[in-house]
Motif scaffolding. Structure first.
Motif, PDB file in Angstrom:
ATOM      1  N   TYR A 217      -2.497 -27.476 -35.165  1.00  0.00           N
ATOM      2  CA  TYR A 217      -1.298 -28.300 -35.323  1.00  0.00           C
ATOM      3  C   TYR A 217      -1.747 -29.766 -35.371  1.00  0.00           C
ATOM      4  O   TYR A 217      -2.510 -30.217 -34.527  1.00  0.00           O
ATOM      5  CB  TYR A 217      -0.336 -28.102 -34.149  1.00  0.00           C
ATOM      6  N   TRP A 218      -1.236 -30.503 -36.360  1.00  0.00           N
ATOM      7  CA  TRP A 218      -1.601 -31.919 -36.427  1.00  0.00           C
ATOM      8  C   TRP A 218      -0.393 -32.751 -36.820  1.00  0.00           C
ATOM      9  O   TRP A 218       0.630 -32.230 -37.266  1.00  0.00           O
ATOM     10  CB  TRP A 218      -2.781 -32.148 -37.375  1.00  0.00           C
ATOM     11  N   ILE A 219      -0.527 -34.052 -36.647  1.00  0.00           N
ATOM     12  CA  ILE A 219       0.600 -34.961 -36.741  1.00  0.00           C
ATOM     13  C   ILE A 219       1.226 -34.965 -38.128  1.00  0.00           C
ATOM     14  O   ILE A 219       2.424 -35.219 -38.276  1.00  0.00           O
ATOM     15  CB  ILE A 219       0.162 -36.396 -36.336  1.00  0.00           C
ATOM     16  N   LYS A 220       0.459 -34.639 -39.179  1.00  0.00           N
ATOM     17  CA  LYS A 220       0.996 -34.614 -40.533  1.00  0.00           C
ATOM     18  C   LYS A 220       1.235 -33.192 -41.035  1.00  0.00           C
ATOM     19  O   LYS A 220       1.481 -32.985 -42.221  1.00  0.00           O
ATOM     20  CB  LYS A 220       0.054 -35.356 -41.492  1.00  0.00           C
ATOM     21  N   GLY A 221       1.153 -32.220 -40.133  1.00  0.00           N
ATOM     22  CA  GLY A 221       1.357 -30.840 -40.536  1.00  0.00           C
ATOM     23  C   GLY A 221       2.812 -30.547 -40.869  1.00  0.00           C
ATOM     24  O   GLY A 221       3.724 -31.307 -40.525  1.00  0.00           O
ATOM     25  N   LYS A 222       3.045 -29.424 -41.513  1.00  0.00           N
ATOM     26  CA  LYS A 222       4.386 -29.055 -41.949  1.00  0.00           C
ATOM     27  C   LYS A 222       5.137 -28.250 -40.888  1.00  0.00           C
ATOM     28  O   LYS A 222       6.301 -27.887 -41.081  1.00  0.00           O
ATOM     29  CB  LYS A 222       4.308 -28.246 -43.250  1.00  0.00           C
ATOM     30  N   GLU A 223       4.466 -27.955 -39.758  1.00  0.00           N
ATOM     31  CA  GLU A 223       5.130 -27.183 -38.714  1.00  0.00           C
ATOM     32  C   GLU A 223       6.301 -27.978 -38.131  1.00  0.00           C
ATOM     33  O   GLU A 223       6.190 -29.158 -37.842  1.00  0.00           O
ATOM     34  CB  GLU A 223       4.145 -26.837 -37.583  1.00  0.00           C
ATOM     35  N   ASN A 224       7.417 -27.317 -37.959  1.00  0.00           N
ATOM     36  CA  ASN A 224       8.605 -27.970 -37.399  1.00  0.00           C
ATOM     37  C   ASN A 224       8.572 -27.828 -35.879  1.00  0.00           C
ATOM     38  O   ASN A 224       9.263 -27.006 -35.283  1.00  0.00           O
ATOM     39  CB  ASN A 224       9.876 -27.345 -37.978  1.00  0.00           C
ATOM     40  N   LEU A 225       7.729 -28.630 -35.234  1.00  0.00           N
ATOM     41  CA  LEU A 225       7.574 -28.539 -33.796  1.00  0.00           C
ATOM     42  C   LEU A 225       8.738 -29.206 -33.078  1.00  0.00           C
ATOM     43  O   LEU A 225       9.257 -30.235 -33.522  1.00  0.00           O
ATOM     44  CB  LEU A 225       6.268 -29.211 -33.368  1.00  0.00           C
ATOM     45  N   LEU A 226       9.136 -28.603 -31.959  1.00  0.00           N
ATOM     46  CA  LEU A 226      10.150 -29.239 -31.131  1.00  0.00           C
ATOM     47  C   LEU A 226       9.562 -30.474 -30.462  1.00  0.00           C
ATOM     48  O   LEU A 226       8.341 -30.646 -30.375  1.00  0.00           O
ATOM     49  CB  LEU A 226      10.652 -28.250 -30.081  1.00  0.00           C
ATOM     50  N   ALA A 227      10.431 -31.343 -29.976  1.00  0.00           N
ATOM     51  CA  ALA A 227       9.984 -32.615 -29.401  1.00  0.00           C
ATOM     52  C   ALA A 227       8.984 -32.408 -28.271  1.00  0.00           C
ATOM     53  O   ALA A 227       8.000 -33.139 -28.146  1.00  0.00           O
ATOM     54  CB  ALA A 227      11.194 -33.411 -28.909  1.00  0.00           C
ATOM     55  N   GLU A 228       9.224 -31.371 -27.427  1.00  0.00           N
ATOM     56  CA  GLU A 228       8.335 -31.172 -26.286  1.00  0.00           C
ATOM     57  C   GLU A 228       6.962 -30.664 -26.705  1.00  0.00           C
ATOM     58  O   GLU A 228       6.039 -30.618 -25.889  1.00  0.00           O
ATOM     59  CB  GLU A 228       8.959 -30.191 -25.284  1.00  0.00           C
ATOM     60  N   HIS A 229       6.806 -30.268 -27.962  1.00  0.00           N
ATOM     61  CA  HIS A 229       5.523 -29.784 -28.420  1.00  0.00           C
ATOM     62  C   HIS A 229       4.748 -30.840 -29.200  1.00  0.00           C
ATOM     63  O   HIS A 229       3.658 -30.549 -29.692  1.00  0.00           O
ATOM     64  CB  HIS A 229       5.705 -28.535 -29.288  1.00  0.00           C
ATOM     65  N   LYS A 230       5.276 -32.030 -29.351  1.00  0.00           N
ATOM     66  CA  LYS A 230       4.587 -33.076 -30.093  1.00  0.00           C
ATOM     67  C   LYS A 230       3.649 -33.856 -29.176  1.00  0.00           C
ATOM     68  O   LYS A 230       3.609 -35.081 -29.175  1.00  0.00           O
ATOM     69  CB  LYS A 230       5.599 -33.996 -30.780  1.00  0.00           C
ATOM     70  N   ARG A 231       2.892 -33.078 -28.392  1.00  0.00           N
ATOM     71  CA  ARG A 231       1.933 -33.650 -27.447  1.00  0.00           C
ATOM     72  C   ARG A 231       0.555 -33.625 -28.108  1.00  0.00           C
ATOM     73  O   ARG A 231      -0.306 -32.834 -27.747  1.00  0.00           O
ATOM     74  CB  ARG A 231       1.936 -32.814 -26.163  1.00  0.00           C
ATOM     75  N   PHE A 232       0.349 -34.513 -29.069  1.00  0.00           N
ATOM     76  CA  PHE A 232      -0.866 -34.441 -29.863  1.00  0.00           C
ATOM     77  C   PHE A 232      -2.066 -35.120 -29.208  1.00  0.00           C
ATOM     78  O   PHE A 232      -3.201 -34.794 -29.509  1.00  0.00           O
ATOM     79  CB  PHE A 232      -0.623 -35.060 -31.241  1.00  0.00           C
ATOM     80  N   GLY A 233      -1.834 -36.070 -28.332  1.00  0.00           N
ATOM     81  CA  GLY A 233      -2.957 -36.770 -27.736  1.00  0.00           C
ATOM     82  C   GLY A 233      -3.635 -37.698 -28.719  1.00  0.00           C
ATOM     83  O   GLY A 233      -3.193 -37.886 -29.854  1.00  0.00           O
ATOM     84  N   VAL A 234      -4.769 -38.280 -28.303  1.00  0.00           N
ATOM     85  CA  VAL A 234      -5.418 -39.311 -29.113  1.00  0.00           C
ATOM     86  C   VAL A 234      -6.042 -38.752 -30.383  1.00  0.00           C
ATOM     87  O   VAL A 234      -6.254 -39.490 -31.353  1.00  0.00           O
ATOM     88  CB  VAL A 234      -6.498 -40.070 -28.307  1.00  0.00           C
ATOM     89  N   MET A 235      -6.338 -37.451 -30.424  1.00  0.00           N
ATOM     90  CA  MET A 235      -6.896 -36.873 -31.646  1.00  0.00           C
ATOM     91  C   MET A 235      -5.824 -36.600 -32.685  1.00  0.00           C
ATOM     92  O   MET A 235      -6.125 -36.193 -33.810  1.00  0.00           O
ATOM     93  CB  MET A 235      -7.634 -35.575 -31.331  1.00  0.00           C
TER      94      MET A 235
END
Length: 521
Positions: A217-235
């Motif tokens: 999962y990455w910040i520009k991915g097409k997955e429709n993640l819920l807000a609580e799952h947008k814990r991407f961190g510095v990478m």
């Protein structure tokens, strides 16, 4: 029609075409989504058939040079194509590192005399070096980093530099050179921080093989993640070995997953060695078991308790293993934010490439997890290198992009206001016009927007566009031997990335040397 009349008509037609060529937009007129109408620019009527590409011989000198010597020697910096080479002074970091802790680090008289001699030689030509630019000339912005570097041999801590960028830095190309130079002069080893599943950003320093059930999962991915799952961190990404709702769909099912890391022999030697392995994870609703195996050693399995916090699993090695394998077993996967391979002290430099990004995604992440990881990593500098993905969209104004960048830079500065951010401006890019390659007409406007955004948010700016030669410099990089850039006239090759890294690093070291001298005054 009489000949005289025909001649006058021809003259009128030519004059009309010439006027149209002057007023016709250089970027053309769009015809639908994929077509654009162009009209020859005025200069093409008298342009020579021979392409006048800029000389890159000075950059080639840098590519071929030997940078293994860390003694106090004069180092030839790359010029900007046609400008005489400049001389930079380099501190004897080994002797500096042996100085006693405290103020005496700046009072080694013989060392200071050497630096001053080299400074006199450098000052006569350094105005031609593409230097770092500061808002209102305030160089104190960098002092927190410079102080950490100057005392690093005494504090014996591990500090980090995060290099964010787009596909221009993919594959660790520019970052690896910068990392190697920092580690040679200030200490440290290892490849730094990297994701479990690398996505588009493969790294030449290591080989990572994972089991098939890992999901990326990455910040520009097409997955429709819920807000609580947008814990991407510095990478700006994370990985899991099962779905978020797997424990609801198949309760009690046990999953196994592996990560195998092998050293590569095609990278800088310092990056191949490490003593500290850390795995950053969180958001596991159920316990899982993790086991480390390396060379001929298998460590006891460890039970990891559930947690919604950012956590670290850590192992230390007396000797760098040739390969190691991490095995996970459990009903629910944690979010794995990445692995770091470092030494216990020195400088770590992380390559964080986001393909297709304009640098405007940072505020879309979970701020809490980003800030916590930023603190745990002991970050001392951020390098922010974006812009090439903004070039193809030809706009008359980039005020909107400037505002977006300001928002991102404010976010990064808010993580720790004492940590400086260096914005690396967009590089030159070429497109084909008639039979020659020329710079996109909006490069300077994008560069200027980046500089204004940097200064407005208290960041430092480095003009890569001018450093590589300015307008129409990219063809010279592409047609160099060996090529310094790819035939897409956008991305640097490995030798070209090395040259860019060298120019940036030496600009930074020039100001660091000034800082050392100032401390002695």
């Amino acid at each position: 029609m009489k000949p005289a009349q025909s001649f006058l008509v021809l003259i009128y037609i030519l004059l009309a075409l010439f006027v149209v060529s002057i007023i016709f937009p250089e970027e053309g007129i769009p015809l639908g989504e994929k077509l654009r109408l162009h009209f020859p620019a005025p200069y093409t009527f008298w342009a020579s058939d021979e392409s006048d590409y800029k000389d890159v011989s000075s950059v080639m000198d840098v590519v071929d040079a030997d940078f293994n010597d860390t003694s106090s020697t004069l180092v030839l910096l790359p010029d900007s194509f046609g400008i005489p080479q400049t001389v930079a002074y380099v501190v004897d970091y080994k002797r500096l590192g042996n100085a006693k802790c405290g103020d005496s680090i700046f009072k080694t008289d013989s060392l200071i005399k050497q630096i001053k001699k080299k400074r006199i030689a450098a000052d006569t030509t350094r105005k031609r070096v593409r230097s770092l630019e500061y808002p209102a000339g305030d160089k104190t912005i960098m002092y927190s980093l410079f102080n950490a570097l100057a005392y690093l041999s005494s504090t014996n801590e591990l500090i980090r530099i995060l290099h964010f960028g787009d596909s221009q830095i993919e594959g660790d190309r520019i970052t690896s050179y910068i990392r190697n130079e920092f580690q040679k002069r200030f200490g440290g080893t290892g490849n730094g921080f990297f994701p479990v599943t690398n996505g588009n950003n493969r790294n030449v320093s290591i080989q990572v093989d994972v089991s098939d059930n890992w999901k990326y999962y990455w910040i520009k991915g097409k997955e429709n993640l819920l807000a609580e799952h947008k814990r991407f961190g510095v990478m700006m990404d994370f990985s899991r070995f099962n779905d978020f709702d797997a424990i609801l769909k198949e309760p009690g099912k046990q999953y196994e997953a592996t990560i195998q890391v092998k050293r590569q022999n095609i990278s800088y030697p310092l990056s191949r060695n490490f003593k500290l392995f850390r795995l950053f994870y969180g958001n596991n609703k159920l316990p899982f078991i993790v086991q480390m195996a390396y060379d001929d050693t298998t460590l006891d399995a460890e039970l990891v308790e559930p947690s919604d916090k950012l956590k670290i699993l850590e192992w230390k090695f007396d000797k760098t293993p040739k390969a190691f394998t991490i095995k996970f077993t459990g009903e629910d996967s944690p979010d794995v934010f990445g692995i770091s391979l470092d030494n216990t002290h020195g400088v770590a430099v992380d390559n964080i490439a986001i393909r297709g990004s304009r640098g405007t995604e940072f505020t879309k992440t979970n701020t809490t997890i980003f800030r916590e990881m930023f603190s745990m990593l002991n970050v001392k500098l951020i390098i922010f290198q974006f812009g090439v993905n903004a070039v193809p969209d030809l706009l008359k104004s980039y005020s909107g992009y400037e505002a977006q960048l300001m928002r991102q830079l404010k976010f990064l500065r808010s993580l720790n206001p004492s940590v400086p951010v260096i914005v690396v401006g967009v590089s030159d890019m070429s497109r084909k016009v008639d039979d020659t390659f020329v710079s996109y007409p909006n490069i300077k406007r994008i560069r200027d927007a980046e500089r204004r955004a940097a200064f407005a948010t208290g960041c430092v700016f480095w003009d890569l566009y001018e450093a590589m030669g300015g307008e129409n410099s990219m063809p010279g990089w592409v047609f160099a031997s060996p090529p310094l850039a790819a035939k897409d006239f956008t991305h640097f090759s490995i030798p070209g990335a090395r040259a860019v890294g060298n120019m940036f690093y030496n600009a930074l070291m020039n100001d660091f040397n000034d800082y050392l001298l100032m401390q002695n005054e």
